[in-house]
Design a protein around this motif. Structure first.
Motif, PDB file in Angstrom:
ATOM      1  N   ALA A   1      10.595 -16.802  21.517  1.00 46.70           N
ATOM      2  CA  ALA A   1      11.734 -17.238  22.130  1.00 46.70           C
ATOM      3  C   ALA A   1      13.193 -17.355  21.331  1.00 46.70           C
ATOM      4  O   ALA A   1      14.300 -16.671  21.807  1.00 46.70           O
ATOM      5  CB  ALA A   1      11.668 -18.667  22.781  1.00 46.70           C
ATOM      6  N   GLY A   2      13.035 -17.591  20.092  1.00 40.36           N
ATOM      7  CA  GLY A   2      14.365 -17.521  19.372  1.00 40.36           C
ATOM      8  C   GLY A   2      14.577 -15.954  19.013  1.00 40.36           C
ATOM      9  O   GLY A   2      15.901 -15.642  19.119  1.00 40.36           O
ATOM     10  N   LEU A   3      13.744 -15.067  18.917  1.00 39.02           N
ATOM     11  CA  LEU A   3      14.111 -13.864  18.680  1.00 39.02           C
ATOM     12  C   LEU A   3      14.613 -12.916  20.073  1.00 39.02           C
ATOM     13  O   LEU A   3      15.604 -12.379  19.836  1.00 39.02           O
ATOM     14  CB  LEU A   3      12.726 -12.870  18.152  1.00 39.02           C
ATOM     15  N   PHE A   4      13.808 -13.215  20.983  1.00 42.40           N
ATOM     16  CA  PHE A   4      14.599 -12.955  22.341  1.00 42.40           C
ATOM     17  C   PHE A   4      16.051 -13.396  22.268  1.00 42.40           C
ATOM     18  O   PHE A   4      16.972 -12.520  22.834  1.00 42.40           O
ATOM     19  CB  PHE A   4      13.812 -13.644  23.470  1.00 42.40           C
ATOM     20  N   LYS A   5      16.402 -14.715  22.154  1.00 42.23           N
ATOM     21  CA  LYS A   5      17.772 -15.337  22.103  1.00 42.23           C
ATOM     22  C   LYS A   5      18.670 -14.429  20.977  1.00 42.23           C
ATOM     23  O   LYS A   5      19.852 -14.173  21.363  1.00 42.23           O
ATOM     24  CB  LYS A   5      17.896 -16.746  21.936  1.00 42.23           C
ATOM     25  N   SER A   6      18.153 -14.370  19.912  1.00 41.11           N
ATOM     26  CA  SER A   6      19.002 -13.694  19.001  1.00 41.11           C
ATOM     27  C   SER A   6      19.154 -12.174  19.268  1.00 41.11           C
ATOM     28  O   SER A   6      20.421 -11.708  19.175  1.00 41.11           O
ATOM     29  CB  SER A   6      18.296 -13.612  17.587  1.00 41.11           C
ATOM     30  N   VAL A   7      18.529 -11.396  19.717  1.00 44.29           N
ATOM     31  CA  VAL A   7      18.632 -10.130  20.307  1.00 44.29           C
ATOM     32  C   VAL A   7      19.584 -10.036  21.251  1.00 44.29           C
ATOM     33  O   VAL A   7      20.666  -9.130  21.257  1.00 44.29           O
ATOM     34  CB  VAL A   7      17.268  -9.253  20.380  1.00 44.29           C
ATOM     35  N   VAL A   8      19.396 -10.596  22.470  1.00 46.43           N
ATOM     36  CA  VAL A   8      20.262 -10.656  23.409  1.00 46.43           C
ATOM     37  C   VAL A   8      21.409 -11.185  23.165  1.00 46.43           C
ATOM     38  O   VAL A   8      22.400 -10.335  23.433  1.00 46.43           O
ATOM     39  CB  VAL A   8      19.676 -11.380  24.738  1.00 46.43           C
ATOM     40  N   GLY A   9      21.572 -12.372  22.193  1.00 45.14           N
ATOM     41  CA  GLY A   9      22.777 -12.727  21.864  1.00 45.14           C
ATOM     42  C   GLY A   9      23.627 -11.843  20.959  1.00 45.14           C
ATOM     43  O   GLY A   9      24.726 -11.513  21.295  1.00 45.14           O
ATOM     44  N   LEU A  10      22.962 -10.886  20.164  1.00 45.82           N
ATOM     45  CA  LEU A  10      23.648  -9.931  19.391  1.00 45.82           C
ATOM     46  C   LEU A  10      24.232  -8.924  20.187  1.00 45.82           C
ATOM     47  O   LEU A  10      25.419  -8.435  19.941  1.00 45.82           O
ATOM     48  CB  LEU A  10      22.764  -9.285  18.118  1.00 45.82           C
ATOM     49  N   MET A  11      23.442  -8.434  21.355  1.00 46.48           N
ATOM     50  CA  MET A  11      23.904  -7.353  22.086  1.00 46.48           C
ATOM     51  C   MET A  11      25.080  -7.920  22.808  1.00 46.48           C
ATOM     52  O   MET A  11      26.103  -7.265  22.718  1.00 46.48           O
ATOM     53  CB  MET A  11      22.800  -6.798  23.044  1.00 46.48           C
ATOM     54  N   MET A  12      25.047  -9.134  23.165  1.00 47.10           N
ATOM     55  CA  MET A  12      25.917  -9.713  24.178  1.00 47.10           C
ATOM     56  C   MET A  12      27.515  -9.937  23.196  1.00 47.10           C
ATOM     57  O   MET A  12      28.596  -9.323  23.533  1.00 47.10           O
ATOM     58  CB  MET A  12      25.928 -11.348  24.491  1.00 47.10           C
ATOM     59  N   VAL A  13      27.540 -10.136  21.924  1.00 47.02           N
ATOM     60  CA  VAL A  13      28.301 -10.357  21.392  1.00 47.02           C
ATOM     61  C   VAL A  13      29.151  -9.112  20.728  1.00 47.02           C
ATOM     62  O   VAL A  13      30.235  -8.763  20.562  1.00 47.02           O
ATOM     63  CB  VAL A  13      28.099 -11.209  19.853  1.00 47.02           C
ATOM     64  N   VAL A  14      28.283  -7.978  20.471  1.00 51.16           N
ATOM     65  CA  VAL A  14      28.705  -6.673  20.036  1.00 51.16           C
ATOM     66  C   VAL A  14      29.648  -6.307  21.285  1.00 51.16           C
ATOM     67  O   VAL A  14      30.385  -5.605  21.141  1.00 51.16           O
ATOM     68  CB  VAL A  14      27.531  -5.996  19.726  1.00 51.16           C
ATOM     69  N   LEU A  15      29.008  -6.358  22.554  1.00 50.03           N
ATOM     70  CA  LEU A  15      29.504  -5.841  23.750  1.00 50.03           C
ATOM     71  C   LEU A  15      30.665  -6.550  23.915  1.00 50.03           C
ATOM     72  O   LEU A  15      31.803  -5.915  24.449  1.00 50.03           O
ATOM     73  CB  LEU A  15      28.543  -5.928  24.922  1.00 50.03           C
ATOM     74  N   ALA A  16      30.791  -7.710  23.768  1.00 46.09           N
ATOM     75  CA  ALA A  16      31.982  -8.570  24.146  1.00 46.09           C
ATOM     76  C   ALA A  16      33.101  -8.259  23.076  1.00 46.09           C
ATOM     77  O   ALA A  16      34.189  -8.162  23.290  1.00 46.09           O
ATOM     78  CB  ALA A  16      31.390 -10.110  23.990  1.00 46.09           C
ATOM     79  N   ASN A  17      32.580  -8.206  21.920  1.00 43.83           N
ATOM     80  CA  ASN A  17      33.467  -7.777  20.901  1.00 43.83           C
ATOM     81  C   ASN A  17      34.489  -6.182  21.108  1.00 43.83           C
ATOM     82  O   ASN A  17      35.545  -6.249  20.960  1.00 43.83           O
ATOM     83  CB  ASN A  17      32.856  -7.613  19.440  1.00 43.83           C
ATOM     84  N   SER A  18      33.513  -5.378  21.691  1.00 46.88           N
ATOM     85  CA  SER A  18      34.290  -4.198  21.743  1.00 46.88           C
ATOM     86  C   SER A  18      35.117  -4.019  23.111  1.00 46.88           C
ATOM     87  O   SER A  18      36.053  -3.498  23.297  1.00 46.88           O
ATOM     88  CB  SER A  18      33.016  -3.031  21.992  1.00 46.88           C
ATOM     89  N   LEU A  19      34.548  -4.976  24.000  1.00 40.79           N
ATOM     90  CA  LEU A  19      35.336  -5.036  24.932  1.00 40.79           C
ATOM     91  C   LEU A  19      36.762  -5.844  24.701  1.00 40.79           C
ATOM     92  O   LEU A  19      37.860  -5.238  25.165  1.00 40.79           O
ATOM     93  CB  LEU A  19      34.687  -6.104  26.149  1.00 40.79           C
ATOM     94  N   ALA A  20      36.618  -6.855  23.954  1.00 39.65           N
ATOM     95  CA  ALA A  20      37.757  -7.347  23.338  1.00 39.65           C
ATOM     96  C   ALA A  20      38.870  -6.548  22.722  1.00 39.65           C
ATOM     97  O   ALA A  20      39.782  -6.388  22.742  1.00 39.65           O
ATOM     98  CB  ALA A  20      37.472  -8.580  22.604  1.00 39.65           C
ATOM     99  N   ARG A  21      38.293  -5.632  21.914  1.00 34.97           N
ATOM    100  CA  ARG A  21      39.026  -4.672  21.315  1.00 34.97           C
ATOM    101  C   ARG A  21      39.724  -3.671  21.975  1.00 34.97           C
ATOM    102  O   ARG A  21      40.899  -3.391  21.955  1.00 34.97           O
ATOM    103  CB  ARG A  21      38.175  -4.048  20.106  1.00 34.97           C
TER     104      ARG A  21
END
Lengths: 292, 307
Positions: free
Chosen positions: B277-297
């Motif tokens: 469960a933790g790994l699922f959260k970390s991986v999806v979270g990582l993808m979301m943050v990377v996506l959000a960051n490139s959007l913000a940029r």
């Protein structure tokens, strides 16, 4: 010079009033808790806003401070906060300084190695197994070591160090100063604002941390204050008597005043230093805000 | 390997910067031990982990843990609750600090402004153990909130044991805790707006409303957009500290989030499922943050973002 229309004056009154109400709402939970902690059992049961206790009693504080767990928990929290903050400041300076110098070999990859830990981590179970395998279960080091360096602190410190002119380091180097001397004699004295900010945030987070203590600390004598507060908050009056927190033969009590008094004991160190450090606190928000 | 790392040129480079390298070494070892070694421990998610066998000794189990995770009822519910609570926070909480900052910005008495600011960000300074303790007392059946409700003739509300009301309390106290902190960020952005713009507007005859509408708010837009996107990136963090310190079994249906689910699995010694469960959260979270960051940029033309 400043001309105000009638509309603007009405708006000003409205604005100032609403903000006043917002501030009162922010404060009321604290006022209520302090008032309850100072109330006698009868006063605590009275219905009303409890803006101040009409019947002051220190019984709750006497009971809380007579609890050996609270006293040792307080001492453990102070110990982890002070030693944890000192170690964090020392090692953050040590790590940030070379990274602030452009000539450091492999600077880019090292920065990436550190930054990546901000967005990905092993999670609770692997961290728990690590602490267990290196034999730190039920040791205060389990609460201090893992927080010693964070990517965020290192980057903040590194950025500040970079704003110090490199010519200072270079001329010291020509005079034969070693890198550690340049760091200790030139960089650290010039970095008091960032040291204060990082130190304050580290201290606050150590004082507030409860999750790691809940996982790693197994004996009551090594437990921190926040964990005891957490236990007391969910206890009913029957449990309080069973735990020996209160002696029903000696005093009339309500669980609420005991809980409130424990909250006050936990909050007090924070609220006492708050006025003196809030300047750095705001600075920390600026540093941490968008770049978190 | 040694040919690449230790040829003559690099060796000279190392020797010359020995002082710096010695200083950075303890820090690098620290990150490897406390951050990267646990990442290797994530293999537990693909194992039938038993404490006695250790990470290496436990048998591989392929995707069994994930099948159990998504096949059961608890994790999908926790995932849904996590996203629901995060989105509710975003809907109701995102504009509170902006409103607070705009209102503070209009206050001309500097001592009053400073006092309100100081008071409203006190809660951010305290742990959710403390704040949870306070709110469990305040929202109790016979607590002061219900007593006030009774004074104006409203029946006592089961704030802490009713699914709907508990979420209301979580969202409201979350705003209460973080609005003052958030306002500081927006006030910093406001102080970056050039006073020339306001002076020019006054010369053109613009009143306070027009100044706010045409100068202040446009000046805040980049910060607003960035923070909004970054918040979306953290959608799987629904506020573990707050919920864990306030919830109880009666509201699990609405308030059990991924992090509380993971913790309960650990208590049951089901490490494989917890890590999965933790790994699922970390991986999806990582993808979301990377996506959000490139959007913000992209939105801010490269100016904003975490990196």
């Amino acid at each position: 010079m400043i001309q105000r229309t009638r509309g603007e004056r009405i708006f000003n009154v409205f604005n100032v009033t609403v903000l006043g109400v917002v501030a009162l709402m922010a404060l009321y939970p604290f006022v209520y808790t302090i008032s309850m902690s100072l109330s006698s059992a009868a006063e605590a049961m009275r219905s009303g806003l409890h803006l101040y206790p009409r019947d002051i009693s220190l019984t709750s504080f006497e009971m809380v401070l007579a609890n050996p767990d609270i006293v040792s928990g307080f001492a453990n929290s102070v110990l982890r906060t002070v030693s944890g903050t000192a170690l964090t400041l020392f090692f953050t300076c040590l790590t940030a300084y070379p990274l602030a110098r452009k000539e450091l070999p492999y600077r880019g990859p090292l920065l990436f190695l550190i930054l990546f830990t901000m967005i990905f981590s092993g999670g609770i179970v692997p961290n728990y197994l690590l602490i267990k395998n290196i034999g730190l279960i039920d040791s205060i080091w389990a609460l201090i070591l893992p927080h010693m360096l964070t990517a965020f602190n290192v980057i903040v410190m590194k950025n500040f160090f970079q704003s110090i002119p490199e010519s200072l380091a270079e001329s010291a180097k020509i005079d034969g100063a070693s890198e550690i001397n340049i760091l200790a004699r030139i960089y650290v004295p010039l970095s008091k604002p960032v040291l204060a900010t990082v130190g304050l945030w580290t201290a606050v987070s150590h004082w507030n941390q409860w999750f790691d203590a809940m996982l790693y600390i197994t004996s009551d004598e090594n437990q921190v204050l926040q964990t005891f507060l957490q236990r007391i908050v969910i206890e009913s009056s029957v449990e309080m008597i069973e735990q020996g927190l209160v002696d029903p033969n000696v005093t009339q009590f309500t669980p609420e005043t005991i809980k409130a008094a424990t909250v006050v004991v936990t909050v007090l160190p924070m609220l006492l230093i708050y006025p003196f450090v809030q300047k750095y606190f705001v600075k920390g928000i600026m540093l941490g805000g968008v770049k978190e | 390997m040694s040919g690449i790392l230790f040829d003559n040129d690099s060796w000279r480079l190392y020797r010359r910067h020995k002082g710096l390298l010695v200083l950075v070494l303890p820090g690098v070892l620290f990150f490897l031990l406390f951050n990267y070694l646990p990442m290797l421990g994530l293999v537990i998610a693909f194992k039938d982990f038993r404490l006695v066998d250790g990470v290496m000794g436990s048998a591989w189990s392929g995707l069994d843990n994930f099948r159990r995770l998504f096949g059961g009822a608890d994790f999908p519910l926790a995932l849904r609750n996590t996203v629901t609570i995060s989105l509710l926070r975003l809907c109701f909480g995102f504009f509170a600090p902006i409103a607070l900052a705009l209102m503070l910005n209009e206050v001309r008495l500097s001592w009053y402004k400073r006092t309100i600011q100081t008071v409203t960000y006190i809660p951010y300074f305290l742990s959710w153990v403390i704040l949870g303790g306070i709110f469990l007392i305040m929202f109790a059946q016979n607590g002061p909130v219900n007593q006030m409700a009774m004074m104006v003739g409203i029946e006592p509300i089961e704030f802490l044991t009713n699914d709907f009301w508990f979420i209301v309390v979580i969202i409201a106290t979350g705003i209460w805790q973080a609005a003052g902190y958030g306002a500081v960020i927006y006030l910093a952005a406001l102080s970056g707006i050039s006073p020339d713009l306001y002076e020019a507007a006054v010369v053109d005859g613009a009143g306070r409303w027009k100044q706010t509408w045409h100068i202040t708010i446009p000046g805040l837009i980049p910060t607003i957009v960035t923070l909004f996107i970054l918040n979306l990136g953290h959608v799987l963090n629904a506020g573990f500290d707050q919920i864990y310190n306030m919830y109880n079994p009666m509201v699990f249906d609405a308030a059990d989030i991924i992090d509380t689910y993971v913790l309960r699995r650990i208590v049951l010694m089901d490490f494989g499922l917890a890590t999965g469960a933790g790994l699922f959260k970390s991986v999806v979270g990582l993808m979301m943050v990377v996506l959000a960051n490139s959007l913000a940029r992209r939105v801010s033309g490269g100016e904003q973002g975490i990196w």
